[in-house]
Design a protein around this motif. Sequence first.
Motif, PDB file in Angstrom:
ATOM      1  N   ALA A  32       0.840  -1.202   0.000  1.00 47.13           N
ATOM      2  CA  ALA A  32       0.000   0.000   0.000  1.00 47.13           C
ATOM      3  C   ALA A  32       0.872   1.248   0.000  1.00 47.13           C
ATOM      4  O   ALA A  32       0.594   2.218  -0.720  1.00 47.13           O
ATOM      5  N   SER A  35       2.384   1.739  -3.345  1.00 45.44           N
ATOM      6  CA  SER A  35       1.375   2.083  -4.351  1.00 45.44           C
ATOM      7  C   SER A  35       0.848   3.499  -4.191  1.00 45.44           C
ATOM      8  O   SER A  35       0.025   3.951  -4.987  1.00 45.44           O
ATOM      9  N   ALA A  37      -1.086   4.464  -1.810  1.00 45.04           N
ATOM     10  CA  ALA A  37      -2.469   4.329  -1.350  1.00 45.04           C
ATOM     11  C   ALA A  37      -2.507   4.363   0.176  1.00 45.04           C
ATOM     12  O   ALA A  37      -1.487   4.160   0.843  1.00 45.04           O
ATOM     13  N   SER A  41      -5.903   0.368   2.905  1.00 41.10           N
ATOM     14  CA  SER A  41      -6.352  -0.272   1.664  1.00 41.10           C
ATOM     15  C   SER A  41      -5.592  -1.564   1.403  1.00 41.10           C
ATOM     16  O   SER A  41      -6.131  -2.516   0.824  1.00 41.10           O
ATOM     17  N   VAL A  74      -0.535   0.624 -10.107  1.00 41.81           N
ATOM     18  CA  VAL A  74      -1.479   1.240  -9.172  1.00 41.81           C
ATOM     19  C   VAL A  74      -1.035   2.648  -8.808  1.00 41.81           C
ATOM     20  O   VAL A  74      -1.852   3.577  -8.758  1.00 41.81           O
ATOM     21  N   ILE A  78      -3.313   5.933  -9.454  1.00 36.08           N
ATOM     22  CA  ILE A  78      -3.800   6.786  -8.367  1.00 36.08           C
ATOM     23  C   ILE A  78      -3.368   8.236  -8.579  1.00 36.08           C
ATOM     24  O   ILE A  78      -4.143   9.168  -8.335  1.00 36.08           O
ATOM     25  N   PHE A  83      -7.625   8.472  -5.738  1.00 35.78           N
ATOM     26  CA  PHE A  83      -7.879   7.157  -5.146  1.00 35.78           C
ATOM     27  C   PHE A  83      -9.325   6.695  -5.325  1.00 35.78           C
ATOM     28  O   PHE A  83      -9.584   5.549  -5.689  1.00 35.78           O
ATOM     29  N   GLU A  84     -10.287   7.568  -5.085  1.00 39.73           N
ATOM     30  CA  GLU A  84     -11.690   7.162  -5.183  1.00 39.73           C
ATOM     31  C   GLU A  84     -12.078   6.817  -6.615  1.00 39.73           C
ATOM     32  O   GLU A  84     -12.853   5.889  -6.839  1.00 39.73           O
ATOM     33  N   LEU A  87     -10.667   3.370  -7.502  1.00 39.45           N
ATOM     34  CA  LEU A  87     -11.438   2.243  -6.979  1.00 39.45           C
ATOM     35  C   LEU A  87     -12.494   1.764  -7.970  1.00 39.45           C
ATOM     36  O   LEU A  87     -12.821   0.576  -8.025  1.00 39.45           O
ATOM     37  N   LEU A 303      -6.991  -2.383  -2.387  1.00 41.12           N
ATOM     38  CA  LEU A 303      -6.135  -2.456  -3.568  1.00 41.12           C
ATOM     39  C   LEU A 303      -6.510  -3.668  -4.429  1.00 41.12           C
ATOM     40  O   LEU A 303      -7.205  -4.575  -3.964  1.00 41.12           O
TER      41      LEU A 303
END
Length: 519
Positions: A32, A35, A37, A41, A74, A78, A83-84, A87, A303
Amino acid sequence: MSNSKLFQSLKSDIPASIVVFFVALPLCLGIALASGAPLFSGLIAGIVGGIVVGAISGSQIGVSGPAAGLAAIVFAAIVSLGFEDFLVAVVLAGVIQILFGVLKAGVIGYFFPSSVIKGMLTGIGIIIFLKEIPYFFGYIPQKGEGLFAPIYNSLLNISIGDTLIAVVGLGILLLWQNVLSKKGKIFQLVQGPLVAVVLGIIFYVVFGDSGSLAISTENLVNVPVPADADSFLAQFTMPNWEVITKTEIYVTAFTIALVASLETLLCVEATDKLDPEKRVTPTNRELIAQGAGNVISGLIGGLPITQVIVRSSANIQSGGKSKMSAIIHGFFLLISVMLIPTLLNKIPLSVLAAILLLVGYKLAKPSTFKNMWTAGWKQFVPFIVTVVFIVFKDLLWGIGIGLAVGIVITLIKSYQNSHFLHKEESEGTSKIKMTLAEEVTFFNKATILKELDALPQNSYLELDVTKTTYLDHDVIEILDDFKEKAKNRNITVKLISQRGTEENPESYIDFFKLRPKLN
């Protein structure tokens, strides 16, 4: 599965799940972090990979979670999408994977040579080993340092406390693996990694974060600590469905689906090879399981998920027998982040590094290099190319270049082994026997044409296709064209096949069309 068999399996699966849990925890957080993130996640992906994918999958010893091989993809997604929005792509990638499984695309994994798969395992093992060395000595790699600089810097900045407990932890692991595990059932139930982690927590509690044997807080596991149920639920992130019509979302989704599916299928192939019971994972079902996992993970802020060789190999090495090991490890992750995050945050990263060093070594044993070298250059070259590119470039480059080298070697050997030529000289006449291989494709055109053109005048050629089960039309055309050349150079051709023999066939094309086996 009967209750007796389930109990027998649980006796092996519960200890293995503990090991996988301690391997998975730092990996979920680390991937994470790599990434870009939220750390939570990564934990979500680990939980979903264990419980959801583990339950649906047909693999008995494979373990799924966030994959290091996807970290670069990833991270870029991102940064580009947010991020949202990202997803949404994860959820769509899961849907695409389910379609792959329904369309039975799982067979693609079987087209990768074993030398490339072994190279993938070895390369990942080397990377794990090298990346954990700095943590072993209590050094946290800085952004942009690469793979080797942190090792050098860690040797210049050794933390006595971190290194001491790491050495003790590694000693416990080796003692448990090589000696104690064979002494009694208690040492099989209580695994070495658990003992090492408990001692690490005790060591930190005793010496704290100040003094000569101190371990700084940045060198400890860092799991989010929720104050109550509401704050725990607040850590979950929902996708932003407003971007569902954006082309970039679908491009990202397809990229994730394709790469995650390929990584999973390669891992399945590798894991099945490591399985002591040599069970075969249904690949199409695996794609459906991974797709379902990614849909759920994306919906709650996790993720992307793949089957992961590090967790899977740790599961096998720890004696995991069934999918219950993967499922239980997922529940351990869930329970730990809900109930004991404060305790988890006292685990030194150096102890976890000791566990992963052993996992990396087992994946990249020196004996593997020796065995691949002994197997011959056709096996060793794709193997070592895959290893080098994975270590110095990345996983996908290593697999891609290794596969390309393997295909080239296959074509070269196919070119070289298209036929066998035997020559005899008797009374001024050359008698040549050419025996074609079992399968002759258009790749063999050049070498066969070269041999035919080199036949001397007044020679006698026996062309044996008795063992040939496939003869490409391009090669038949070469033989048909050679008919006129043979007449001009007074070359007699005797064709030997399962039908019998025939001298100077009028048409090779017509002759082979009459043979169902070569049609």
